[in-house]
Scaffold this motif. Structure first.
Motif, mmCIF file in Angstrom:
data_model
loop_
_atom_site.group_PDB
_atom_site.id
_atom_site.type_symbol
_atom_site.label_atom_id
_atom_site.label_comp_id
_atom_site.label_asym_id
_atom_site.label_seq_id
_atom_site.Cartn_x
_atom_site.Cartn_y
_atom_site.Cartn_z
ATOM 1 N N TYR A 137 0.794 -1.233 0.000
ATOM 2 C CA TYR A 137 0.000 0.000 0.000
ATOM 3 C C TYR A 137 0.827 1.285 0.000
ATOM 4 O O TYR A 137 0.269 2.371 0.145
ATOM 5 C CB TYR A 137 -0.943 0.009 1.210
ATOM 6 C CG TYR A 137 -2.003 -1.063 1.149
ATOM 7 C CD1 TYR A 137 -3.139 -0.902 0.355
ATOM 8 C CD2 TYR A 137 -1.862 -2.248 1.860
ATOM 9 C CE1 TYR A 137 -4.115 -1.886 0.286
ATOM 10 C CE2 TYR A 137 -2.835 -3.244 1.801
ATOM 11 C CZ TYR A 137 -3.954 -3.059 1.007
ATOM 12 O OH TYR A 137 -4.910 -4.032 0.939
ATOM 13 N N SER A 138 2.120 1.188 -0.170
ATOM 14 C CA SER A 138 2.981 2.358 -0.002
ATOM 15 C C SER A 138 2.744 3.439 -1.057
ATOM 16 O O SER A 138 3.128 4.594 -0.844
ATOM 17 C CB SER A 138 4.451 1.944 -0.023
ATOM 18 O OG SER A 138 4.783 1.322 -1.252
ATOM 19 N N ALA A 139 2.107 3.106 -2.170
ATOM 20 C CA ALA A 139 1.840 4.119 -3.194
ATOM 21 C C ALA A 139 0.763 5.107 -2.745
ATOM 22 O O ALA A 139 0.718 6.237 -3.235
ATOM 23 C CB ALA A 139 1.431 3.457 -4.503
ATOM 24 N N HIS A 140 -0.095 4.694 -1.828
ATOM 25 C CA HIS A 140 -1.224 5.532 -1.421
ATOM 26 C C HIS A 140 -1.133 6.029 0.021
ATOM 27 O O HIS A 140 -1.768 7.017 0.370
ATOM 28 C CB HIS A 140 -2.543 4.765 -1.585
ATOM 29 C CG HIS A 140 -2.916 4.493 -2.999
ATOM 30 N ND1 HIS A 140 -2.391 3.444 -3.715
ATOM 31 C CD2 HIS A 140 -3.751 5.143 -3.848
ATOM 32 C CE1 HIS A 140 -2.886 3.450 -4.940
ATOM 33 N NE2 HIS A 140 -3.707 4.471 -5.048
ATOM 34 N N MET A 141 -0.381 5.346 0.866
ATOM 35 C CA MET A 141 -0.408 5.655 2.292
ATOM 36 C C MET A 141 0.929 5.330 2.935
ATOM 37 O O MET A 141 1.768 4.644 2.344
ATOM 38 C CB MET A 141 -1.540 4.894 2.974
ATOM 39 C CG MET A 141 -1.457 3.381 2.822
ATOM 40 S SD MET A 141 -2.981 2.505 3.356
ATOM 41 C CE MET A 141 -4.071 2.782 1.936
ATOM 42 N N PHE A 142 1.116 5.841 4.160
ATOM 43 C CA PHE A 142 2.342 5.576 4.898
ATOM 44 C C PHE A 142 2.019 5.196 6.334
ATOM 45 O O PHE A 142 0.976 5.561 6.883
ATOM 46 C CB PHE A 142 3.288 6.778 4.868
ATOM 47 C CG PHE A 142 2.753 8.016 5.550
ATOM 48 C CD1 PHE A 142 3.007 8.268 6.889
ATOM 49 C CD2 PHE A 142 1.997 8.952 4.833
ATOM 50 C CE1 PHE A 142 2.524 9.405 7.519
ATOM 51 C CE2 PHE A 142 1.509 10.097 5.453
ATOM 52 C CZ PHE A 142 1.767 10.318 6.797
ATOM 53 N N ALA B 190 -10.540 4.521 -1.911
ATOM 54 C CA ALA B 190 -10.764 3.208 -2.527
ATOM 55 C C ALA B 190 -9.736 2.195 -2.017
ATOM 56 O O ALA B 190 -10.070 1.045 -1.701
ATOM 57 C CB ALA B 190 -10.688 3.330 -4.043
ATOM 58 N N GLU B 191 -8.490 2.625 -1.917
ATOM 59 C CA GLU B 191 -7.432 1.733 -1.427
ATOM 60 C C GLU B 191 -7.592 1.470 0.074
ATOM 61 O O GLU B 191 -7.260 0.390 0.569
ATOM 62 C CB GLU B 191 -6.066 2.368 -1.715
ATOM 63 C CG GLU B 191 -4.908 1.393 -1.719
ATOM 64 C CD GLU B 191 -4.836 0.532 -2.975
ATOM 65 O OE1 GLU B 191 -3.909 -0.285 -3.053
ATOM 66 O OE2 GLU B 191 -5.708 0.681 -3.856
ATOM 67 N N GLN B 192 -8.118 2.442 0.780
ATOM 68 C CA GLN B 192 -8.322 2.305 2.220
ATOM 69 C C GLN B 192 -9.255 1.136 2.542
ATOM 70 O O GLN B 192 -9.039 0.406 3.519
ATOM 71 C CB GLN B 192 -8.898 3.607 2.782
ATOM 72 C CG GLN B 192 -9.125 3.602 4.279
ATOM 73 C CD GLN B 192 -9.834 4.861 4.749
ATOM 74 O OE1 GLN B 192 -10.735 5.362 4.067
ATOM 75 N NE2 GLN B 192 -9.427 5.388 5.894
#
Length: 308
Positions: free
Chosen positions: A132-137, A161-163
């Motif tokens: 998930y590193s492309a959207h969140m940290f 959406a990724e969440q």
């Protein structure tokens, strides 16, 4: 000022032990922009002005103590925080708290019984790095909670959406660790039928936390911190941008503290409450004045009322 605020009896003569008003403030949304994560200079100035005339300012946030130090405390000190002024910060929804003055922060306190197991946090860190590193940290500053946050450069719609996928994976990891968890209406008890943890999605993050944490615990800690100074406010104003923030005012009302709640993002709908709920419309502002713009407007209104 609104008519309801004017009739609250807010005077411009605060006393150290019984100030006419106390502020209990969520940070993301009402104080810090949910887009930039930065606090407007005008908000810093108004917070300082209110604190300087004896109005208790307490932050009640899911953010870490590191975030408060960097985004709120340091700008307040740089802007000329008066000597002797004490600001309290209840962080991670009541698990962590500290106070600061113009000289800097005091000791950081933490209730270790409310911390998410370290092994689970390590697995979430790996999950974010791998998938998930492309959207969140992964928020490395949290002491008790495990939090994952949207990258500023990512569109919120893409993040949300990724969440959904991340939250499902976080729930599954809880089961692997033998821990009971709830997310919204989805309950997944442990083998002993206990639910000890919560996956709590916000508009820019997901917090994974003990179910004992919440803005109500933060409100309780805020009252304790002021009581330790010999301070009992005449009335409270709580400010938030989500349904969970109403728990601040709920706790205060149920414990006989006069309170009104300010909702700076009322699009989710205003629940029926036994206390008054204010929005930007009560200041004559348009419906699109939300988040820190609405928070700034209320701080200005309270500052103006105390100056009259």
């Amino acid at each position: 000022m609104t008519a309801s605020e004017t009739s609250a009896g807010i005077s411009a003569a605060p006393t150290p032990s019984a100030p006419p008003l106390a502020l209990l403030l969520d940070v993301d949304g009402p104080i810090a922009s949910p887009v930039t994560r930065v606090v407007q200079d005008g908000i810093i100035a108004d917070l300082l002005a209110l604190a300087a005339v004896g109005i208790p300012v307490v932050f009640n946030t899911g953010r870490s103590d590191a975030f408060i130090r960097e985004q709120v405390m340091e700008p307040m000190i740089a802007a000329g925080m008066p000597a002797g002024t004490i600001i309290h910060a209840v962080c991670e929804k009541g698990a962590v708290w500290f106070s600061y003055t113009a000289a800097g922060p005091g000791p950081v306190h933490m209730d270790k019984e409310l911390a998410v197991p370290r092994a689970y946090g390590d697995d979430i860190r790996r999950l974010v790095a791998e998938d998930y590193s492309a959207h969140m940290f992964f928020d490395e500053t949290k002491r008790a909670m495990v939090s994952v946050e949207q990258h500023i450069a990512v569109a919120n719609s893409d993040y949300r959406a990724e969440q959904e996928l991340f939250d499902a994976d976080a729930m599954e990891l809880m089961a692997r660790h033998g821990l009971g968890v709830v997310r919204l209406d989805h309950h997944a008890p442990a083998s002993d039928d206990q639910i000890d943890y919560r996956v709590d999605p916000t508009i820019i993050s997901t917090d994974i936390e003990s179910i004992r944490l919440g803005k109500d615990l933060g409100a309780s800690r805020a009252v304790e911190l002021l009581a330790a100074q010999g301070i009992t406010p005449q009335v409270w104003r709580t400010v938030g941008d989500s349904r969970t923030d109403y728990a601040m005012a709920d706790w205060l009302h149920h414990n006989d503290h006069p309170v009104k709640h300010v909702d700076v993002r009322p699009a989710d709908g205003i629940p029926v409450k036994p206390y008054e709920v204010l929005t930007a419309a009560d200041l004559g502002l348009a419906e699109d004045v939300i988040h820190d713009d609405a928070g700034a407007a209320f701080l200005r209104s309270w500052r103006s009322a105390l100056a009259d």
